[in-house]
Motif scaffolding. Structure first.
Motif, short mmCIF file in Angstrom:
data_model
loop_
_atom_site.label_atom_id
_atom_site.label_comp_id
_atom_site.label_asym_id
_atom_site.label_seq_id
_atom_site.Cartn_x
_atom_site.Cartn_y
_atom_site.Cartn_z
N TYR A 45 0.84 -1.21 0.00
CA TYR A 45 0.00 0.00 0.00
C TYR A 45 0.87 1.26 0.00
O TYR A 45 0.66 2.18 -0.79
CB TYR A 45 -0.93 0.00 1.22
CG TYR A 45 -1.67 1.30 1.40
CD1 TYR A 45 -2.84 1.57 0.68
CD2 TYR A 45 -1.19 2.30 2.26
CE1 TYR A 45 -3.51 2.78 0.82
CE2 TYR A 45 -1.85 3.50 2.40
CZ TYR A 45 -3.01 3.74 1.69
OH TYR A 45 -3.67 4.94 1.82
N GLU A 46 1.84 1.32 0.89
CA GLU A 46 2.67 2.53 0.99
C GLU A 46 3.50 2.73 -0.29
O GLU A 46 3.67 3.86 -0.74
CB GLU A 46 3.58 2.45 2.22
CG GLU A 46 2.84 2.42 3.57
CD GLU A 46 2.11 3.72 3.90
OE1 GLU A 46 2.09 4.66 3.08
OE2 GLU A 46 1.54 3.79 5.01
N ALA A 47 3.99 1.63 -0.85
CA ALA A 47 4.76 1.73 -2.10
C ALA A 47 3.87 2.21 -3.24
O ALA A 47 4.25 3.08 -4.02
CB ALA A 47 5.37 0.36 -2.43
N MET A 85 5.21 9.01 6.72
CA MET A 85 5.34 7.74 7.43
C MET A 85 5.39 6.52 6.51
O MET A 85 5.60 5.40 6.97
CB MET A 85 4.18 7.57 8.41
CG MET A 85 4.27 8.51 9.59
SD MET A 85 2.93 8.24 10.74
CE MET A 85 3.38 6.64 11.40
N GLY A 86 5.18 6.76 5.22
CA GLY A 86 5.09 5.63 4.29
C GLY A 86 6.37 4.81 4.21
O GLY A 86 6.35 3.59 4.41
N LEU A 87 7.48 5.47 3.90
CA LEU A 87 8.75 4.74 3.79
C LEU A 87 9.14 4.09 5.12
O LEU A 87 9.50 2.91 5.14
CB LEU A 87 9.85 5.67 3.26
CG LEU A 87 9.75 6.07 1.77
CD1 LEU A 87 10.77 7.16 1.42
CD2 LEU A 87 9.95 4.86 0.86
N ILE A 90 1.39 9.16 -5.84
CA ILE A 90 1.44 10.55 -5.38
C ILE A 90 2.71 11.27 -5.85
O ILE A 90 2.65 12.39 -6.32
CB ILE A 90 1.34 10.62 -3.84
CG1 ILE A 90 -0.07 10.20 -3.40
CG2 ILE A 90 1.67 12.03 -3.31
CD1 ILE A 90 -0.22 10.02 -1.91
N HIS A 91 3.86 10.61 -5.69
CA HIS A 91 5.12 11.32 -5.90
C HIS A 91 5.80 11.07 -7.24
O HIS A 91 6.79 11.72 -7.55
CB HIS A 91 6.13 10.95 -4.80
CG HIS A 91 5.61 11.16 -3.41
ND1 HIS A 91 5.31 12.41 -2.91
CD2 HIS A 91 5.33 10.28 -2.41
CE1 HIS A 91 4.88 12.27 -1.66
NE2 HIS A 91 4.88 11.01 -1.34
N SER A 92 5.32 10.10 -8.02
CA SER A 92 6.03 9.79 -9.26
C SER A 92 5.15 9.97 -10.49
O SER A 92 3.97 10.26 -10.39
CB SER A 92 6.56 8.34 -9.23
OG SER A 92 5.60 7.44 -9.74
N MET A 146 1.03 3.96 -3.00
CA MET A 146 0.62 5.35 -2.83
C MET A 146 1.77 6.30 -3.16
O MET A 146 1.56 7.36 -3.74
CB MET A 146 0.10 5.60 -1.41
CG MET A 146 -1.17 4.87 -1.05
SD MET A 146 -2.45 4.86 -2.34
CE MET A 146 -2.78 6.59 -2.49
N ASN A 147 2.99 5.91 -2.83
CA ASN A 147 4.13 6.77 -3.17
C ASN A 147 4.28 6.91 -4.68
O ASN A 147 4.56 8.00 -5.18
CB ASN A 147 5.42 6.24 -2.54
CG ASN A 147 5.56 6.69 -1.10
OD1 ASN A 147 4.70 7.39 -0.58
ND2 ASN A 147 6.62 6.27 -0.45
N ILE A 148 4.08 5.81 -5.40
CA ILE A 148 4.16 5.88 -6.86
C ILE A 148 3.05 6.78 -7.39
O ILE A 148 3.28 7.66 -8.23
CB ILE A 148 4.09 4.47 -7.50
CG1 ILE A 148 5.35 3.67 -7.15
CG2 ILE A 148 3.93 4.58 -9.02
CD1 ILE A 148 5.32 2.23 -7.62
MG LIG Z 1 4.09 7.82 1.29
#
Ligand SMILES: [Mg+2]
Ligand SMILES: Nc1ncnc2c1ncn2[C@@H]1O[C@H](COP(=O)(O)OP(=O)(O)OP(=O)(O)O)[C@@H](O)[C@H]1O
Lengths: 108, 136
Positions: free
Chosen positions: B44-46, B106-108, B52-54, B48-50
């Protein structure tokens, strides 16, 4: 507190009546930061949040939370409602604020 | 056994599907529920990072007899300072994204905490790749 107690409470609207309600709610958490809930959320607990977008259902489903409660009469996005039904996450809305919700948990 | 999920950037309707599918797959395979929970958090965190941030990317899930591997790889723009990005509370998420409840930073740290091994590599301007394993 049983999930069925919440659902039948006059101040609560059960938004996903298609879903069967069973089970005890061992704990309640109020938090609007999704990664925080992801880190701390425990199976079966009730989650109070002002977020109404569909990602809250993803979090609740992954962690197998007991239900999501939207306080202060907040309503979910249509997408959130549909996702709650398909992911089988009980979704409730209440006119109570977080303090009122917590009081209810303390009384039972 | 290998599975691959594509993640489109800024799509919050589909965000969560890769981790949800990861969880379903592991459940079908009869993996221990504690392991599934950790894998679900990592995916999930991986994911969402993709989102949101990529600019978009993919998540690969590989299940072997003694190990689960989750690889998250995206198309950039990369992370300038990985040590800083790994700090709990550090986030570059925009105001709009924070209002949605993302961006606690807090994701990473969550991924690292759940994984048995965690490796992140990134170059500013290039892709970010996170490789995480869980021992079975
Ligand atoms: Mg994150
Ligand atoms: N795939 C990625 N591509 C580019 N930058 C990234 C990527 N993943 C993380 N980052 C950077 O690292 C920071 C910290 O990431 P982390 O997941 O810990 O927190 P967050 O995503 O900002 O918030 P949260 O995960 O709590 O919602 C991000 O704010 C972002 O700057």
């Amino acid at each position: 507190m049983q999930l069925s107690d919440l659902i039948h409470h006059p101040d609560f609207d059960y938004l996903t009546p298609q879903l069967a309600v069973t089970g005890d709610i061992p704990h309640v958490r109020s938090c609007d930061l999704l990664s925080w809930v992801m880190a701390k959320g425990q199976k079966g607990e009730a989650w109070v949040t002002v977020q109404t977008h569909s990602n809250i259902v993803a979090v609740a489903s992954l962690l197998e939370l007991g239900c999501i409660i939207l306080p202060e009469s907040l309503q979910p996005d249509e997408e959130t409602l549909q996702k709650a039904l398909s992911s089988e996450v009980p979704l409730l809305s209440t006119s109570l604020d977080t303090y009122g919700i917590m009081q209810l948990f303390f009384q039972t | 056994m290998k599975f691959e999920y594509t993640i489109t950037t800024q799509n919050f309707t589909t965000a969560g599907e890769a981790s949800s599918n990861t969880k379903k797959t592991l459940k079908l395979l009869g993996i221990d529920s504690k392991i599934i929970r950790r894998a679900a958090i990592m995916a999930y965190e991986a994911e969402m990072n993709i989102a949101i941030h990529s600019r978009g990317g993919k998540i690969q899930l590989e299940i072997e007899a003694h190990r689960i591997t989750i690889v998250a790889e995206d198309q950039g723009p990369g992370i300038a300072d990985i040590d800083l990005a790994m700090k709990e509370g550090y986030s570059t998420a925009s105001h709009e994204i924070r209002e949605m409840g993302f961006g606690a930073g807090m994701g990473l740290p969550n991924m690292k905490r759940c994984a048995d091994s965690f490796d992140i590599s990134s170059t500013p301007g290039g892709k970010t790749r996170v490789v995480m394993t869980l021992n079975l």
